[in-house]
Design a protein around this motif. Structure first.
Motif, PDB file in Angstrom:
ATOM      1  N   PRO A 151     -65.139  10.050 -25.290  1.00 25.49           N
ATOM      2  CA  PRO A 151     -63.791   9.965 -24.714  1.00 25.49           C
ATOM      3  C   PRO A 151     -63.010  11.273 -24.766  1.00 25.49           C
ATOM      4  O   PRO A 151     -61.946  11.368 -24.144  1.00 25.49           O
ATOM      5  N   LEU A 152     -63.516  12.278 -25.480  1.00 26.94           N
ATOM      6  CA  LEU A 152     -62.832  13.577 -25.467  1.00 26.94           C
ATOM      7  C   LEU A 152     -62.762  14.163 -24.059  1.00 26.94           C
ATOM      8  O   LEU A 152     -61.867  14.949 -23.761  1.00 26.94           O
ATOM      9  N   VAL A 153     -63.715  13.779 -23.185  1.00 27.25           N
ATOM     10  CA  VAL A 153     -63.736  14.334 -21.828  1.00 27.25           C
ATOM     11  C   VAL A 153     -63.301  13.310 -20.788  1.00 27.25           C
ATOM     12  O   VAL A 153     -63.556  13.472 -19.593  1.00 27.25           O
ATOM     13  N   SER A 154     -62.607  12.237 -21.221  1.00 28.27           N
ATOM     14  CA  SER A 154     -62.098  11.250 -20.273  1.00 28.27           C
ATOM     15  C   SER A 154     -60.827  11.775 -19.599  1.00 28.27           C
ATOM     16  O   SER A 154     -60.254  12.780 -20.008  1.00 28.27           O
ATOM     17  N   GLU A 155     -60.407  11.071 -18.556  1.00 29.41           N
ATOM     18  CA  GLU A 155     -59.287  11.533 -17.738  1.00 29.41           C
ATOM     19  C   GLU A 155     -57.959  11.469 -18.482  1.00 29.41           C
ATOM     20  O   GLU A 155     -57.781  10.666 -19.409  1.00 29.41           O
ATOM     21  N   MET A 156     -57.019  12.316 -18.076  1.00 30.70           N
ATOM     22  CA  MET A 156     -55.668  12.263 -18.616  1.00 30.70           C
ATOM     23  C   MET A 156     -55.019  10.940 -18.206  1.00 30.70           C
ATOM     24  O   MET A 156     -55.083  10.550 -17.041  1.00 30.70           O
ATOM     25  N   MET A 157     -54.434  10.250 -19.151  1.00 31.96           N
ATOM     26  CA  MET A 157     -53.792   8.976 -18.864  1.00 31.96           C
ATOM     27  C   MET A 157     -52.436   9.226 -18.214  1.00 31.96           C
ATOM     28  O   MET A 157     -51.558   9.853 -18.802  1.00 31.96           O
ATOM     29  N   GLU A 158     -52.291   8.750 -16.979  1.00 28.61           N
ATOM     30  CA  GLU A 158     -51.041   8.896 -16.244  1.00 28.61           C
ATOM     31  C   GLU A 158     -50.255   7.586 -16.320  1.00 28.61           C
ATOM     32  O   GLU A 158     -50.838   6.504 -16.356  1.00 28.61           O
ATOM     33  N   PRO A 159     -48.930   7.661 -16.287  1.00 28.54           N
ATOM     34  CA  PRO A 159     -48.138   6.432 -16.372  1.00 28.54           C
ATOM     35  C   PRO A 159     -48.346   5.539 -15.151  1.00 28.54           C
ATOM     36  O   PRO A 159     -48.297   6.005 -14.011  1.00 28.54           O
ATOM     37  N   GLY A 160     -48.604   4.267 -15.405  1.00 33.32           N
ATOM     38  CA  GLY A 160     -48.715   3.296 -14.335  1.00 33.32           C
ATOM     39  C   GLY A 160     -49.969   3.396 -13.488  1.00 33.32           C
ATOM     40  O   GLY A 160     -50.029   2.814 -12.404  1.00 33.32           O
ATOM     41  N   VAL A 161     -50.990   4.127 -13.958  1.00 32.55           N
ATOM     42  CA  VAL A 161     -52.232   4.293 -13.193  1.00 32.55           C
ATOM     43  C   VAL A 161     -53.329   3.476 -13.876  1.00 32.55           C
ATOM     44  O   VAL A 161     -53.936   3.918 -14.843  1.00 32.55           O
ATOM     45  N   LEU A 162     -53.582   2.293 -13.340  1.00 33.46           N
ATOM     46  CA  LEU A 162     -54.525   1.374 -13.969  1.00 33.46           C
ATOM     47  C   LEU A 162     -55.959   1.875 -13.889  1.00 33.46           C
ATOM     48  O   LEU A 162     -56.788   1.527 -14.738  1.00 33.46           O
ATOM     49  N   VAL A 163     -56.297   2.705 -12.900  1.00 38.70           N
ATOM     50  CA  VAL A 163     -57.692   3.132 -12.715  1.00 38.70           C
ATOM     51  C   VAL A 163     -58.212   3.929 -13.896  1.00 38.70           C
ATOM     52  O   VAL A 163     -59.432   4.074 -14.064  1.00 38.70           O
ATOM     53  N   ASN A 164     -57.318   4.459 -14.732  1.00 34.83           N
ATOM     54  CA  ASN A 164     -57.750   5.228 -15.895  1.00 34.83           C
ATOM     55  C   ASN A 164     -57.834   4.392 -17.162  1.00 34.83           C
ATOM     56  O   ASN A 164     -58.088   4.937 -18.234  1.00 34.83           O
ATOM     57  N   ASP A 165     -57.617   3.075 -17.041  1.00 34.86           N
ATOM     58  CA  ASP A 165     -57.941   2.172 -18.134  1.00 34.86           C
ATOM     59  C   ASP A 165     -59.459   1.967 -18.118  1.00 34.86           C
ATOM     60  O   ASP A 165     -60.049   1.723 -17.057  1.00 34.86           O
ATOM     61  N   GLY A 166     -60.084   2.051 -19.260  1.00 41.03           N
ATOM     62  CA  GLY A 166     -61.531   1.998 -19.313  1.00 41.03           C
ATOM     63  C   GLY A 166     -62.097   0.600 -19.471  1.00 41.03           C
ATOM     64  O   GLY A 166     -61.381  -0.405 -19.427  1.00 41.03           O
ATOM     65  N   SER A 167     -63.409   0.548 -19.657  1.00 37.67           N
ATOM     66  CA  SER A 167     -64.124  -0.695 -19.936  1.00 37.67           C
ATOM     67  C   SER A 167     -64.549  -0.697 -21.402  1.00 37.67           C
ATOM     68  O   SER A 167     -64.754   0.364 -22.001  1.00 37.67           O
TER      69      SER A 167
END
Length: 222
Positions: free
Chosen positions: A87-103
């Motif tokens: 997860p160190l190389v996962s995407e920056m979490m943006e406010p209100g952007v559900l696509v960056n919630d993981g599995s």
């Protein structure tokens, strides 16, 4: 290339298509690659194989679109080693952007194990905790920089991986925070200096055409 490691942004995803068409992100958690994105990832892998890219270490974001990109790319390269999911190389979490919630880790293991995917690539999820591993709130570029510094220290100082044989599969905003390049193309292969963090695009596949029509749903609902 002794002081440079390779980097690949995930290929064109369902969320990229949806935003191109509708102007907003879809209400979808951890979306898949779109069909054209699978072609992009394959094309980049074909290029890497053609130039005999020598890879011995792979680190990958836990997001499904990135794992799918890595699987397609590395299959063309005939890579038979381990892919470290970090997860160190996962995407920056943006406010209100559900696509960056993981599995959840268990779901990823079920989908991307050797038996499930039919691949010879071993995805190592041992460093991914069960439960919510993605940020619980929006991140700033400073937050991502902390992760980047931890990534560089972990892999190139503590583990002493050879940069010239290491490839990272990640996301656009993460690459932007690392290099200052904010328009890194989907599925592009690049090289980045470990100390300078200067980027170089080596290969970029054909960009996805903008299609103003309804397409089959590809992704996961919230």
């Amino acid at each position: 290339m002794k002081d440079k490691f390779y980097i690949v942004r995930h290929a064109y995803g369902y969320h990229n298509w949806y935003k191109d068409v509708h102007g907003v992100h879809p209400e979808v958690r951890d979306p898949d690659l779109e069909a054209f994105g699978r072609k992009q990832a394959t094309d980049s892998g074909i290029y890497a194989a053609r130039v005999n890219l020598d890879v011995s270490h792979v680190i990958c974001s836990p997001m499904r679109r990135v794992i799918q990109t890595a699987e397609l790319f590395l299959s063309e390269l005939q890579y038979r080693g381990t892919v470290i999911i970090d997860p160190l190389v996962s995407e920056m979490m943006e406010p209100g952007v559900l696509v960056n919630d993981g599995s959840l880790c268990s779901a990823l293991i079920s989908e991307f194990s050797r038996n499930a995917s039919g691949t010879a690539i071993h995805f190592d999820f041992s460093g991914l905790p069960e439960g919510q591993w993605w940020p619980a709130q929006a991140e700033t570029s400073d937050d991502v920089e902390v992760r980047i510094q931890s990534f560089l220290k972990k892999y190139f100082n503590e583990m002493a991986l050879p940069p010239e044989k290491t490839i990272i599969f990640t996301h656009s905003l993460w690459i932007g925070c690392l290099t200052g390049m904010n328009d890194f193309p989907n599925a592009a292969l690049g090289a980045v200096g470990v100390s300078t963090r200067q980027p170089q695009i080596i290969y970029s596949p054909e960009p996805a055409p903008l299609r103003r029509k309804k397409e089959p749903f590809i992704g996961r609902t919230a």
